[in-house]
Enzyme design. Structure first.
Site, PDB file in Angstrom:
ATOM      1  N   ASP A 144      -1.250  -6.511   8.108  1.00 18.43           N
ATOM      2  CA  ASP A 144      -2.695  -6.274   8.050  1.00 18.43           C
ATOM      3  C   ASP A 144      -3.317  -6.909   6.803  1.00 18.43           C
ATOM      4  O   ASP A 144      -2.929  -8.008   6.433  1.00 18.43           O
ATOM      5  CB  ASP A 144      -2.988  -4.775   8.179  1.00 18.43           C
ATOM      6  CG  ASP A 144      -2.475  -3.941   7.009  1.00 18.43           C
ATOM      7  OD1 ASP A 144      -1.528  -4.371   6.327  1.00 18.43           O
ATOM      8  OD2 ASP A 144      -3.032  -2.842   6.772  1.00 18.43           O
ATOM      9  N   GLY A 190       0.833  -1.192   0.000  1.00 16.42           N
ATOM     10  CA  GLY A 190       0.000   0.000   0.000  1.00 16.42           C
ATOM     11  C   GLY A 190       0.870   1.245   0.000  1.00 16.42           C
ATOM     12  O   GLY A 190       2.033   1.205   0.398  1.00 16.42           O
ATOM     13  N   GLY A 224      -0.031  -4.718   1.037  1.00 14.16           N
ATOM     14  CA  GLY A 224      -1.289  -4.500   0.321  1.00 14.16           C
ATOM     15  C   GLY A 224      -1.473  -5.393  -0.891  1.00 14.16           C
ATOM     16  O   GLY A 224      -2.599  -5.749  -1.244  1.00 14.16           O
ATOM     17  N   GLU A 271       5.777  -5.695   7.823  1.00 17.05           N
ATOM     18  CA  GLU A 271       5.254  -4.528   8.541  1.00 17.05           C
ATOM     19  C   GLU A 271       5.824  -4.284   9.929  1.00 17.05           C
ATOM     20  O   GLU A 271       5.855  -3.140  10.393  1.00 17.05           O
ATOM     21  CB  GLU A 271       3.723  -4.614   8.640  1.00 17.05           C
ATOM     22  CG  GLU A 271       2.997  -4.377   7.318  1.00 17.05           C
ATOM     23  CD  GLU A 271       2.897  -5.632   6.455  1.00 17.05           C
ATOM     24  OE1 GLU A 271       2.291  -5.542   5.387  1.00 17.05           O
ATOM     25  OE2 GLU A 271       3.443  -6.686   6.835  1.00 17.05           O
TER      26      GLU A 271
END
Length: 357
Positions: A148, A69, A117, A140
């Protein structure tokens, strides 16, 4: 005359196939909010459309499927209280859930870098095709975030403690290992992908089984690296043993007490990660093992907003993506200083601001 800029994402109908192409090759197809806002409604439309049989998602440029992302923009917004800090995560997770719930065969061609992402755009789909160019990671914890996009759902469902290991260390899997780990469903040599794509597009009103048969046949023709053992093969039992603990501190103790080269290396890796991130990730996977994807995403949205309120995410992005000095100053700087109470707060309900579908 102003030249037409290239669209960030291409959404095309090819025969009875809905084709999604992430089209920002210069930034390794990093996912931003405007791309999410184009993909989501189109996916829902194709899912309902009687003229669309299957959905294929891929990345342009030959290097990346999607490297993650666009979190730099998210931290910039977070610093000034911009709404992107909520909107990006909310809409991204809604898209992740739609992919997981998609009633039509959804095929992600993860031919290249697939991280963060990009994992969310692929791993919840029915079919994920890796190639020798695939590089998978959920890195992350090294930027003060957590794995996530539904990592709390798919990671604890990998074999043994493999998911927890990947989540905490950010370990990178390449090529056939992405399938051996269970992240991809198939492995096909990169040079065969155009033919595979054509054959999928040419299928006449295919069922998931028909798609599966085509993917299986291409996998059977792909012998590259087939004799190589899984990269973590000789460490699987070590991972299961060392990462079995009721806390991150316990895992660190296991690694330090073990003394093997492998254990030392993992302890060193974990010591560089955000202590807060390690602890929330541990709790995320523990909880996520028993939750549906939708409930995991609700939990992860709460966690994302806690990271936006904290300081490690900003510091991690600064150290890794902005200044690139690779020396983040985490606060708190040790696992022991991260209180259980501060971790529990990251999972607390946001009331009417909670993620809803």
């Amino acid at each position: 005359m102003c030249s037409q800029t290239n669209p960030e994402v291409l959404l095309e109908k090819v025969g009875r196939t809905g084709m999604i192409t992430m089209n920002r090759p210069k930034v390794l197809n990093a996912l931003n909010l405007s791309m999410i806002r184009q993909i989501y409604p189109q996916l829902k439309k194709w899912e309902k459309d009687n003229e669309t049989d299957i959905i294929i998602i891929k990345g342009a440029g030959g290097k990346a499927f999607c490297a993650g992302g666009d979190i730099r923009a998210v931290t910039e917004a977070g610093k000034v209280g911009g709404s992107l800090a909520q909107d990006f995560f909310r809409e991204e997770y809604i898209l992740n859930n739609a992919i997981g719930a998609c009633r039509k065969p959804y095929i992600a061609l993860i031919d290249g870098i697939t991280m963060g992402g990009g994992v969310g755009l692929s791993v919840h789909g029915r079919f994920r095709v890796a190639t020798e160019k695939t590089l998978f990671a959920m890195p992350e914890t090294g930027i003060g975030l957590f794995p996530d996009v539904g990592g709390g759902y798919f990671l604890p469902r990998l074999q043994g403690k493999l998911g927890l290991f990947l989540a905490l260390t950010g370990f990178r899997l390449k090529g056939r290992d992405v399938q051996k780990a269970g992240v991809a469903t198939h492995f096909v040599e990169s040079k065969k992908i155009p033919d595979l794509e054509k054959e999928l597009v040419d299928l006449k009103s295919p069922s998931a089984e028909d798609v599966s048969r085509v993917l299986d046949s291409y996998q059977n023709q792909s012998s590259l690296d087939s004799e190589k053992p899984f990269v973590l093969d000789k460490h699987v039992s070590d991972i299961n043993r060392l990462f079995s603990s009721s806390s991150v501190e316990g895992i660190m103790q296991n690694l330090k007490a073990d003394g093997s080269e492998f254990a030392k290396k993992q302890a060193e890796t974990l010591s560089k990660m955000s202590p807060t991130s390690l602890k929330i990730t541990f709790k995320q996977l523990q909880a996520g093992a028993a939750l549906s994807l939708q409930d995991v995403l609700v939990m992860e949205y709460r966690m994302s907003q806690a990271c936006m309120r904290g300081c490690d995410f900003y510091e991690g992005v600064r150290a890794v993506l902005v200044d690139r000095d690779q020396s983040p100053k985490w606060k708190p700087s040790t696992l022991e200083e991260v209180s259980d109470q501060s971790i529990d707060q990251c999972f607390a309900s946001l009331g009417e601001k909670d993620l809803t579908f």
